[in-house]
Scaffold this motif. Structure first.
Motif, short mmCIF file in Angstrom:
data_model
loop_
_atom_site.label_atom_id
_atom_site.label_comp_id
_atom_site.label_asym_id
_atom_site.label_seq_id
_atom_site.Cartn_x
_atom_site.Cartn_y
_atom_site.Cartn_z
N UNK A 71 1.01 -1.34 -0.31
CA UNK A 71 -0.15 -0.28 -0.08
C UNK A 71 0.52 0.88 -0.04
N UNK A 72 2.52 1.34 0.86
CA UNK A 72 2.48 2.03 0.55
C UNK A 72 3.21 2.72 -0.44
N UNK A 73 4.08 1.22 -1.23
CA UNK A 73 4.87 1.33 -2.78
C UNK A 73 3.30 2.08 -3.84
N UNK A 74 2.43 1.46 -3.65
CA UNK A 74 1.14 1.78 -4.58
C UNK A 74 0.65 3.46 -3.93
N UNK A 75 1.17 4.34 -3.30
CA UNK A 75 0.63 5.17 -2.52
C UNK A 75 1.34 6.67 -3.58
N UNK A 76 3.00 6.10 -3.14
CA UNK A 76 3.92 6.81 -3.58
C UNK A 76 3.16 6.96 -5.13
N UNK A 77 2.83 5.68 -5.52
CA UNK A 77 3.48 5.72 -7.23
C UNK A 77 2.25 6.20 -8.06
N UNK A 197 4.65 -0.44 8.68
CA UNK A 197 4.59 -1.21 7.38
C UNK A 197 4.56 -0.50 5.56
N UNK A 198 3.63 0.62 5.75
CA UNK A 198 3.51 1.72 4.96
C UNK A 198 4.33 2.58 4.81
N UNK A 199 5.18 3.26 6.32
CA UNK A 199 6.02 4.10 5.96
C UNK A 199 7.45 3.05 5.03
N UNK A 204 11.11 2.73 1.15
CA UNK A 204 11.75 1.55 -0.35
C UNK A 204 10.87 2.08 -1.95
N UNK A 205 9.95 2.97 -1.82
CA UNK A 205 10.34 3.40 -3.19
C UNK A 205 10.81 4.58 -3.40
N UNK A 206 11.26 5.39 -2.39
CA UNK A 206 12.23 6.60 -2.24
C UNK A 206 13.23 6.42 -3.31
N UNK A 207 13.69 5.05 -1.78
CA UNK A 207 14.96 4.71 -2.63
C UNK A 207 15.63 4.12 -4.15
#
Length: 243
Positions: A71-77, A197-199, A204-207
């Motif tokens: 969800x964290x990755x998808x939200x940033x996407x 886990x969202x954080x 990880x998405x940003x990195x």
């Protein structure tokens, strides 16, 4: 209550303190910028994989962890796709944040929310010393994150004072979340593993999407790689010593 407010405040303000060194840098070469960005990227990976994710697992299960990370990755996407930039009015002229800068600020703000809640809930749990340990470990993590934000923004053409201000803003969100978590422990304690886990997913998405490519475009890939490993090991040591 006073101890919780002080611990949460010091943890949050460390983000702004970490950003202050950009005032000393009149100009950074691509090599130094790549090394510093890679260093903080390593810190973020270690904080996510060795800190946030194991804590989420202890508080919940593998399903919650996977859902939160994805969800964290998808939200940033989605944010990157539909929010390409934002304009901030500043004095006589506007300061424009491009998609990379805006995405970084949003990601760091989002990941500060569950960290702040964790501090507040830790103090409210009445377990002796737990709140102070959590606040210290997160504060030590926040300082290099503040430097990361400020360095990345200044590298994108944002004025140093504005970059520090934005770093302070992301930290203030953590303090507010800390106060909220302390007052609503019963409600938020169940949501904390999702938030952690969202954080982790957002970081990880940003990195991988922004920071690593940014450090591999100027011919200093080897130095950046070693710096990434050093940053990762530094954060692991901090988590072991103070976690």
């Amino acid at each position: 209550m006073n101890e919780m407010m002080l611990g949460g405040f010091l943890s949050a303000v460390s983000t702004g303190i970490g950003a202050l060194p950009v005032l000393l840098f009149k100009r950074l070469s691509h090599r130094h910028m790549d090394i510093l960005l890679a260093l903080t990227a390593g810190i973020m990976v270690a904080a996510s994989v060795y800190g946030l994710m194991p804590t989420a697992l202890k508080l919940s299960n593998l399903f919650v962890l996977c859902c939160g990370v994805l969800l964290g990755v998808a939200s940033l996407g989605v944010l990157e796709e539909y929010l390409p930039h934002a304009d901030i009015e500043h004095a006589k002229s506007g300061v424009q944040l491009d998609s990379k800068s805006f995405l970084l600020v949003v990601a760091m703000s989002l990941h500060n929310l569950p960290e702040g809640l964790s501090i507040g809930v830790s103090y409210a749990s009445q377990v002796e010393g737990l709140g102070n340990v959590v606040a210290l470990s997160i504060g030590l993590q926040n300082a290099p994150e503040g430097l990361l934000i400020a360095l990345f923004l200044t590298n994108q053409g944002i004025r140093r004072s504005t970059a520090i201000g934005l770093a302070v803003l992301t930290g203030s969100i953590e303090w507010l979340a800390c106060l909220l978590g302390a007052h609503l422990t019963s409600s938020f304690s169940k949501l904390i593993p999702y938030g952690l886990s969202f954080a982790a997913g957002a970081m990880l998405f940003i990195v991988y999407k922004e920071l690593i490519p940014e450090t591999h475009g100027h011919g200093h890939e080897k130095a950046a790689t070693f710096s990434f490993i050093v940053g990762l090991l530094m954060m692991v040591c901090i988590l072991v010593w103070f976690g």
